[in-house]
Design a protein around this motif. Sequence first.
Motif, PDB file in Angstrom:
ATOM      1  N   ILE A   1       0.848  -1.189   0.000  1.00 11.62           N
ATOM      2  CA  ILE A   1       0.000   0.000   0.000  1.00 11.62           C
ATOM      3  C   ILE A   1       0.886   1.243   0.000  1.00 11.62           C
ATOM      4  CG2 ILE A   1      -1.683   1.345   1.325  1.00 11.62           C
ATOM      5  CD1 ILE A   1      -2.744  -1.265   2.415  1.00 11.62           C
TER       6      ILE A   1
ATOM      7  N   GLU B   1       0.637   4.800   1.021  1.00  7.97           N
ATOM      8  CA  GLU B   1      -0.236   5.662   1.810  1.00  7.97           C
ATOM      9  C   GLU B   1      -0.448   7.022   1.160  1.00  7.97           C
ATOM     10  OE1 GLU B   1       2.636   4.482   3.146  1.00  7.97           O
ATOM     11  OE2 GLU B   1       2.015   2.979   4.579  1.00  7.97           O
TER      12      GLU B   1
ATOM     13  N   VAL C   1      -3.369   7.131  -1.143  1.00 10.64           N
ATOM     14  CA  VAL C   1      -4.648   7.129  -0.427  1.00 10.64           C
ATOM     15  C   VAL C   1      -4.942   8.522   0.117  1.00 10.64           C
ATOM     16  CG1 VAL C   1      -5.916   6.151   1.527  1.00 10.64           C
ATOM     17  CG2 VAL C   1      -4.419   4.689   0.176  1.00 10.64           C
TER      18      VAL C   1
END
Length: 109
Positions: free
Chosen positions: A98, A100, A103
């Motif tokens: 992921i 971050e 996001v």
Amino acid sequence: LDNVVYRAGFLPSRKLARQFIRQNHFIVNDRRVNIPSYIVKRGDVIRVKESSKENEYVKDAPRRADQRGIPEWLIFDKERLEVKVQDKPTKEHIPIQITEQLVVGLYSK
């Protein structure tokens, strides 16, 4: 709580984990908890109620846990059908990569 119940292999989906928690099938530290969003802490012990151990999904939990694998931050006791939260999950415990910043960028628009 629902994530821990699912990740421990008690149930095959998070949706089913939430439903079982709502229906009082699980006990946290010898207290009944029926809130799926309950925040578990290090040292908490989550177990299946005695009356729920005959459920088909719950009976299949040890096999499911072996298949899926138990996260290293949980300790699963197959005989007693209980899981202990050994540690808080960290970023390294997440099985997918992921970013971050992507996001944050998406939600800041």
